[in-house]
Design a protein around this motif. Structure first.
Motif, PDB file in Angstrom:
ATOM      1  N   PHE A 244       0.842  -1.194   0.000  1.00 41.48           N
ATOM      2  CA  PHE A 244       0.000   0.000   0.000  1.00 41.48           C
ATOM      3  C   PHE A 244       0.881   1.249   0.000  1.00 41.48           C
ATOM      4  CE2 PHE A 244      -2.808   3.257   1.540  1.00 41.48           C
ATOM      5  CZ  PHE A 244      -4.079   2.873   1.139  1.00 41.48           C
ATOM      6  N   ALA A 245       1.926   1.241   0.846  1.00 43.85           N
ATOM      7  CA  ALA A 245       2.841   2.380   0.927  1.00 43.85           C
ATOM      8  C   ALA A 245       3.600   2.575  -0.387  1.00 43.85           C
ATOM      9  CB  ALA A 245       3.812   2.196   2.092  1.00 43.85           C
ATOM     10  N   ARG A 246       4.049   1.460  -0.988  1.00 47.40           N
ATOM     11  CA  ARG A 246       4.788   1.560  -2.252  1.00 47.40           C
ATOM     12  C   ARG A 246       3.931   2.176  -3.354  1.00 47.40           C
ATOM     13  NH1 ARG A 246       7.251  -3.585  -0.712  1.00 47.40           N
ATOM     14  NH2 ARG A 246       5.545  -4.692  -1.752  1.00 47.40           N
ATOM     15  N   LYS A 247       2.638   1.818  -3.365  1.00 46.35           N
ATOM     16  CA  LYS A 247       1.717   2.381  -4.352  1.00 46.35           C
ATOM     17  C   LYS A 247       1.609   3.894  -4.180  1.00 46.35           C
ATOM     18  CE  LYS A 247      -3.121   2.057  -5.877  1.00 46.35           C
ATOM     19  NZ  LYS A 247      -4.442   1.404  -5.613  1.00 46.35           N
ATOM     20  N   GLU A 248       1.520   4.347  -2.922  1.00 48.48           N
ATOM     21  CA  GLU A 248       1.455   5.789  -2.653  1.00 48.48           C
ATOM     22  C   GLU A 248       2.763   6.478  -3.039  1.00 48.48           C
ATOM     23  OE1 GLU A 248      -0.894   7.835  -1.583  1.00 48.48           O
ATOM     24  OE2 GLU A 248      -2.465   6.308  -1.412  1.00 48.48           O
ATOM     25  N   VAL A 249       3.885   5.806  -2.787  1.00 48.08           N
ATOM     26  CA  VAL A 249       5.187   6.374  -3.153  1.00 48.08           C
ATOM     27  C   VAL A 249       5.277   6.560  -4.667  1.00 48.08           C
ATOM     28  CG1 VAL A 249       7.678   5.919  -3.243  1.00 48.08           C
ATOM     29  CG2 VAL A 249       6.412   5.508  -1.136  1.00 48.08           C
ATOM     30  N   ARG A 250       4.850   5.541  -5.420  1.00 44.23           N
ATOM     31  CA  ARG A 250       4.875   5.648  -6.886  1.00 44.23           C
ATOM     32  C   ARG A 250       4.009   6.799  -7.365  1.00 44.23           C
ATOM     33  NH1 ARG A 250       4.917  -0.077  -6.625  1.00 44.23           N
ATOM     34  NH2 ARG A 250       2.644  -0.138  -6.840  1.00 44.23           N
ATOM     35  N   SER A 251       2.854   6.967  -6.739  1.00 44.22           N
ATOM     36  CA  SER A 251       1.958   8.065  -7.100  1.00 44.22           C
ATOM     37  C   SER A 251       2.635   9.415  -6.875  1.00 44.22           C
ATOM     38  CB  SER A 251       0.667   7.968  -6.276  1.00 44.22           C
ATOM     39  OG  SER A 251      -0.177   9.062  -6.516  1.00 44.22           O
ATOM     40  N   HIS A 252       3.357   9.533  -5.755  1.00 38.22           N
ATOM     41  CA  HIS A 252       4.080  10.770  -5.459  1.00 38.22           C
ATOM     42  C   HIS A 252       5.202  11.004  -6.469  1.00 38.22           C
ATOM     43  CE1 HIS A 252       1.911  10.746  -1.694  1.00 38.22           C
ATOM     44  NE2 HIS A 252       2.518  11.837  -1.288  1.00 38.22           N
ATOM     45  N   GLN A 253       5.900   9.923  -6.831  1.00 39.27           N
ATOM     46  CA  GLN A 253       6.998  10.059  -7.787  1.00 39.27           C
ATOM     47  C   GLN A 253       6.492  10.465  -9.163  1.00 39.27           C
ATOM     48  OE1 GLN A 253       8.544   6.077  -7.142  1.00 39.27           O
ATOM     49  NE2 GLN A 253      10.400   6.882  -6.164  1.00 39.27           N
ATOM     50  N   GLU A 254       5.339   9.933  -9.556  1.00 39.15           N
ATOM     51  CA  GLU A 254       4.780  10.238 -10.878  1.00 39.15           C
ATOM     52  C   GLU A 254       4.323  11.682 -10.998  1.00 39.15           C
ATOM     53  OE1 GLU A 254       1.732   7.337 -11.266  1.00 39.15           O
ATOM     54  OE2 GLU A 254       3.130   5.674 -11.622  1.00 39.15           O
ATOM     55  N   ARG A 255       3.837  12.253  -9.906  1.00 40.78           N
ATOM     56  CA  ARG A 255       3.362  13.643  -9.966  1.00 40.78           C
ATOM     57  C   ARG A 255       4.509  14.639  -9.850  1.00 40.78           C
ATOM     58  NH1 ARG A 255       0.745  14.104  -3.946  1.00 40.78           N
ATOM     59  NH2 ARG A 255       2.528  15.131  -2.966  1.00 40.78           N
ATOM     60  N   GLY A 256       5.695  14.163  -9.457  1.00 40.22           N
ATOM     61  CA  GLY A 256       6.852  15.048  -9.358  1.00 40.22           C
ATOM     62  C   GLY A 256       6.941  15.725  -8.006  1.00 40.22           C
ATOM     63  N   SER A 257       8.082  16.336  -7.747  1.00 43.53           N
ATOM     64  CA  SER A 257       8.316  16.984  -6.452  1.00 43.53           C
ATOM     65  C   SER A 257       7.622  18.346  -6.400  1.00 43.53           C
ATOM     66  CB  SER A 257       9.822  17.173  -6.209  1.00 43.53           C
ATOM     67  OG  SER A 257      10.487  15.940  -6.244  1.00 43.53           O
ATOM     68  N   PRO A 258       6.790  18.574  -5.364  1.00 49.40           N
ATOM     69  CA  PRO A 258       6.156  19.886  -5.216  1.00 49.40           C
ATOM     70  C   PRO A 258       7.172  20.922  -4.745  1.00 49.40           C
ATOM     71  CG  PRO A 258       5.635  18.512  -3.334  1.00 49.40           C
ATOM     72  CD  PRO A 258       6.407  17.653  -4.284  1.00 49.40           C
ATOM     73  N   ASP A 259       6.834  22.211  -4.921  1.00 48.94           N
ATOM     74  CA  ASP A 259       7.725  23.279  -4.453  1.00 48.94           C
ATOM     75  C   ASP A 259       7.950  23.178  -2.958  1.00 48.94           C
ATOM     76  OD1 ASP A 259       7.949  24.265  -7.018  1.00 48.94           O
ATOM     77  OD2 ASP A 259       6.232  25.617  -6.793  1.00 48.94           O
ATOM     78  N   GLU A 260       6.873  22.835  -2.231  1.00 49.90           N
ATOM     79  CA  GLU A 260       6.982  22.629  -0.791  1.00 49.90           C
ATOM     80  C   GLU A 260       6.389  21.266  -0.448  1.00 49.90           C
ATOM     81  OE1 GLU A 260       5.414  25.683   1.652  1.00 49.90           O
ATOM     82  OE2 GLU A 260       6.468  27.302   0.627  1.00 49.90           O
ATOM     83  N   PRO A 261       7.143  20.402   0.233  1.00 47.38           N
ATOM     84  CA  PRO A 261       6.613  19.080   0.596  1.00 47.38           C
ATOM     85  C   PRO A 261       5.324  19.203   1.403  1.00 47.38           C
ATOM     86  CG  PRO A 261       8.975  19.205   1.025  1.00 47.38           C
ATOM     87  CD  PRO A 261       8.520  20.598   0.707  1.00 47.38           C
ATOM     88  N   GLN A 262       4.350  18.331   1.082  1.00 44.45           N
ATOM     89  CA  GLN A 262       3.039  18.410   1.716  1.00 44.45           C
ATOM     90  C   GLN A 262       2.778  17.271   2.705  1.00 44.45           C
ATOM     91  OE1 GLN A 262       0.884  21.078   1.052  1.00 44.45           O
ATOM     92  NE2 GLN A 262       2.769  21.784   0.049  1.00 44.45           N
TER      93      GLN A 262
END
Length: 403
Positions: A244-262
């Protein structure tokens, strides 16, 4: 053929006797406790459905510091507030490790916060504390997220219109959503099937606690890997959390790094980029569970936190719900030193402040909006606790009547 059989039997008996004598010699250098047997240790002494009761009874026989054995591995049990508090605070560095047992290695592989020791643990914990502060722990921003979950919980109770309901799922869903907001950056609807599975798997881990199959895994891991049992279900649940965590990590990686971490994953990925080490955040899916500690010499130390919460020297009625435990003679709130619900020392719960904030906001919102009553015809509910990874109440239903 008969001679060979007799020789084998004699050899086995000799090995058994030698192992027994070795254990007896080892016991003489440790705190007292039940006599261990070769291979199984003192497993025969344990009732896995009433672990904390057994540990408290053994303390009455052998004293508040005594030794149990998992196979050939000694486990020193610390019972009662004084022994537990001293070990976790005075000797905090000595008991801040985690046992390198086959079961723990299978669970975590030396990664994350909960199951690691030494430099890895210190590094991960320091990062975890820093990130929680950056995300607003103790500030209005995080309180706003908790208030939103409290509002969703009130709405769920309101829709029941005072009918009997089991409050466990909506409460666990709300609390889990606070953690989800911190770790993943978003909440999940109460209809989300994947989130339901996450909660169910995590509930199994927290309800299960230790079992005979887990202890047998530490003794016979080469065999238990191929046998069914509770340990296999635990491994499956833990893998689901990681997946479940890996799926969320991939989703974060695909959207790219935000200007400020959320959220936690944003901060972790940003830290990985800085360090230029391509690894997934091993602690992202390990935000719930606590258990054993270990000394610099390899002996497992188990502070029995429950015994501190049931210590009759510090609680007037230790086995009853009694708010007066936290009030002075004038009715003012007082902190109780023996209230070690979040542990203490180096391994004190990372989320203690978050949990205390949640408790305050959830309880005040619920009590302001509802009067809670037992269903018609129900005289009382079972207030005895069930022991697993955590103390939990028996299932019950209650009516939330709008004020």
């Amino acid at each position: 053929m008969l001679v060979i059989s007799e020789v084998l039997v004699a050899l086995l008996i000799s090995l058994f006797v030698v192992q027994f004598l070795k254990l007896k010699w080892a016991c003489s250098r440790l705190p007292p406790g039940p006599t261990p047997l070769p291979l199984i240790g003192t497993i025969w002494q344990m009732d896995f459905k009433r672990q904390h009761e057994i540990l408290i009874k053994l303390a009455q026989i052998y004293g508040n510091i005594f030794t149990l054995w998992i196979g050939h591995i000694p486990v020193i049990i610390l019972n009662g507030f004084t022994a537990v508090k001293d070990s976790l605070t005075v000797h905090s560095e000595d008991v801040s490790g985690r046992p390198a047992t086959p079961f723990f290695q299978k669970m975590a592989g030396g990664k994350g916060i909960i199951f690691t020791s030494g430099h890895t643990w210190k590094q991960q914990r320091r990062f975890g504390l820093m990130t929680l502060r950056n995300l607003g722990l103790g500030k209005k921003g995080l309180e706003h997220r908790i208030q939103e979950e409290a509002r969703q919980l009130l709405e769920y109770f309101m829709n029941e219109r005072g009918d009997p309901l089991d409050p466990s799922f909506p409460i666990v869903h709300s609390v889990s959503n606070v953690i989800a907001a911190v770790v993943f950056g978003h909440r999940f609807s109460i209809e989300d099937k994947d989130f339901h599975q996450l909660i169910e798997n995590n509930n199994y881990l927290t309800k299960q606690g230790s079992s005979i199959s887990e202890l047998l895994y530490d003794i016979f891991s080469w065999l238990m890997d191929h046998l069914p049992g509770t340990h296999q279900k635990i491994f499956h649940c833990h893998e689901f959390l990681r997946s479940f965590a890996r799926k969320e990590v991939r989703s974060h990686q695909e959207r790219g790094s935000p200007d400020e971490p959320q959220d936690f994953i944003d901060f972790y990925l940003a830290q990985i980029d800085k360090a230029q080490k391509p690894q997934l955040p091993p602690c992202a899916g390990q935000c719930l569970i606590w258990w054993l500690t270990q000394t610099s010499k390899g002996t497992i130390i188990l502070p029995n936190l429950i015994s501190a919460l049931l210590d009759p020297e510090h609680w007037e009625t230790p086995r009853q719900f009694n708010p007066n435990h936290f009030l002075d003679q004038d009715g003012n709130f007082v902190n109780k030193e023996a209230f070690l619900a979040f542990s203490a020392g180096h391994r004190v719960c990372l989320g203690e402040q978050l949990a205390r904030t949640e408790l305050f906001i959830f309880f005040t919102n619920l009590l302001r909006a509802f009067t809670f009553r037992l269903p018609e015809g129900v005289k009382e509910i079972n207030t005895e606790s069930m022991l697993g990874g955590f103390l939990q109440p028996h299932p019950y239903k209650i009516c939330a009547v709008p004020r």
